[in-house]
Design an enzyme around this catalytic site. Structure first.
Site, short mmCIF file in Angstrom:
data_model
loop_
_atom_site.label_atom_id
_atom_site.label_comp_id
_atom_site.label_asym_id
_atom_site.label_seq_id
_atom_site.Cartn_x
_atom_site.Cartn_y
_atom_site.Cartn_z
CB THR A 1 -0.89 0.01 1.26
OG1 THR A 1 -0.11 -0.45 2.34
CG2 THR A 1 -2.11 -0.86 1.09
CG ASP B 1 4.61 -5.14 10.76
OD1 ASP B 1 3.95 -6.15 11.10
OD2 ASP B 1 4.50 -4.61 9.64
N1 LIG Z 1 16.67 -3.82 0.90
C1 LIG Z 1 15.87 -4.67 0.26
N2 LIG Z 1 16.38 -5.62 -0.54
C2 LIG Z 1 15.58 -6.49 -1.18
N3 LIG Z 1 14.22 -6.48 -1.11
C3 LIG Z 1 13.64 -5.55 -0.34
C4 LIG Z 1 14.43 -4.59 0.38
N4 LIG Z 1 13.58 -3.79 1.07
C5 LIG Z 1 12.34 -4.22 0.79
N5 LIG Z 1 12.36 -5.28 -0.05
C6 LIG Z 1 11.18 -6.01 -0.55
O1 LIG Z 1 10.07 -5.12 -0.62
C7 LIG Z 1 9.01 -5.56 0.25
C8 LIG Z 1 8.32 -4.35 0.89
O2 LIG Z 1 9.26 -3.58 1.63
P1 LIG Z 1 8.92 -3.00 3.09
O3 LIG Z 1 8.49 -4.13 3.98
O4 LIG Z 1 10.04 -2.13 3.55
O5 LIG Z 1 7.67 -2.09 2.74
P2 LIG Z 1 6.37 -1.87 3.66
O6 LIG Z 1 5.63 -0.68 3.27
O7 LIG Z 1 6.78 -1.76 5.04
O8 LIG Z 1 5.57 -3.18 3.35
P3 LIG Z 1 4.35 -3.80 4.18
O9 LIG Z 1 3.14 -3.36 3.43
O10 LIG Z 1 4.64 -5.28 4.10
O11 LIG Z 1 4.43 -3.28 5.59
C9 LIG Z 1 9.68 -6.50 1.24
O12 LIG Z 1 8.81 -7.49 1.74
C10 LIG Z 1 10.80 -7.12 0.40
O13 LIG Z 1 10.30 -8.22 -0.34
#
Ligand SMILES: Nc1ncnc2c1ncn2[C@@H]1O[C@H](COP(=O)(O)OP(=O)(O)OP(=O)(O)O)[C@@H](O)[C@H]1O
Length: 324
Positions: free
Chosen positions: A5, A120
């Site tokens: 999102t 989380d």
């Molecule tokens: N440094 C990274 N290297 C590789 N893949 C990454 C990295 N950071 C994020 N990702 C990928 O992108 C996805 C989403 O990143 P992140 O969890 O930081 O976003 P979010 O907004 O917090 O997502 P969520 O909606 O799950 O809370 C991760 O589950 C992972 O698969």
């Protein structure tokens, strides 16, 4: 590399540092931009304090591109969830669970020392550092079809929901399946809510399945009772106005309050913690069960701290073997 999102995570080539990086491009919506600025602040604090950079994903830079906040981080491998999914939810061997568990608790202890609560923790937010894997012979048929990570090194990501210990801690936190009982009952929460999530994650790694597969509060609490025994009366009696409907005469209103028969069946299907672990683990099962019981203690003050958990026999009695 990932989508949600919040926006997208893109794999990019950094022409200056000449390396692949992961850039989180956040939607230009105030709510998400504000959360991203908090995440940047937390990532920078973590980087300042983790000189070796081994606990949490390392931030390289950030910028605002046409009102999209972009966070540049080192590129990591797949999440533990992705790895499990791609290997058909096949349980991890207990030695791998131990190596991952130890690093996870080290990272959580590191955050807690900085008075930060992740809030989380889940397999999606734990990334393997490397995408390399090895193929091992399947004990059943000898074919080389069993995939395991080549290195167990992991790092935490997603600090968008991280909270400081001194902040307001009354709102709901954590992704459902990894949410602690005190959060559901509206008691307020602190560092122990991360420890509860670690307990749920370790069970999931050793069984291949989400421990509490539910979308509803009362069913969730009933599942906890099935796996871990009855919730203490004093915790149930302190339920806030949203949660008091789950309690009747000092005990959980279950199965009376169940919404469907399937729900009652889903709870009955769950084994006790001890049996669940014994189905998957041969050696060191006793130590593992004891550790899990202490990570999943209902009373937050009785739960082990991350630091205490690291001294548990499950880790100290076995050598550190980072690569398999
Ligand atoms: N440094 C990274 N290297 C590789 N893949 C990454 C990295 N950071 C994020 N990702 C990928 O992108 C996805 C989403 O990143 P992140 O969890 O930081 O976003 P979010 O907004 O917090 O997502 P969520 O909606 O799950 O809370 C991760 O589950 C992972 O698969």
């Amino acid at each position: 590399m990932g989508e949600g999102t919040f926006g997208q995570v893109l794999e990019c080539w950094d022409r200056e540092s000449r390396e692949m990086v992961a850039i989180k491009v956040v939607r230009s919506v105030k709510k998400y931009s504000d959360a991203a600025m908090i995440e940047i602040d937390v990532l920078q604090k973590l980087a300042r304090n983790d000189v070796a950079g081994k606990h949490c994903v390392q931030i390289r830079n950030w910028f605002d591109y046409r009102s999209h906040i972009c966070i540049v981080c080192e590129k990591l491998g797949p999440s533990l969830y992705d790895f499990l999914r791609k290997t058909g939810y096949r349980p991890f061997p207990i030695d791998l669970v131990r190596q991952i568990g130890e690093q996870l608790l080290e990272s959580v202890a590191f955050m807690h020392r900085l008075q930060l609560i992740h809030t989380d923790l889940k397999p999606e937010n734990i990334l393997l550092v490397s995408s390399d894997y090895v193929k091992l012979p399947d004990p059943k048929d000898g074919s080389f079809s069993r995939k395991l990570p080549k290195s167990s090194a992991i790092k935490l990501i997603d600090f968008g929901s991280a909270a400081y210990h001194h902040q307001d801690r009354s709102y709901i936190v954590s992704t459902r399946h990894y949410r602690a009982p005190e959060v559901i009952l509206g008691h307020g929460w602190s560092y122990p809510c991360d420890i509860w999530s670690v307990g749920c994650i370790l069970v999931e790694l050793c069984s291949g399945e989400t421990l509490f597969q539910t979308h509803e509060n009362l069913e969730h609490l009933a599942m906890m009772e099935r796996v871990l025994g009855p919730l203490p009366r004093h915790m149930l009696e302190r339920a806030d106005q949203h949660a008091e409907k789950y309690v009747r005469r000092g005990r959980l209103n279950w199965p009376e309050g169940a919404t469907t028969r399937e729900s009652i069946r889903a709870v009955l299907k769950l084994p006790r913690l001890q049996n669940l672990v014994m189905q998957h683990v041969d050696h060191s099962a006793g130590d593992f069960i004891d550790l899990l019981k202490r990570l999943l203690a209902y009373e937050p003050s009785a739960r082990l701290t991350a630091e205490e958990a690291l001294s548990h026999g499950f880790f100290s009695r076995y050598g550190d073997r980072r690569s398999l």
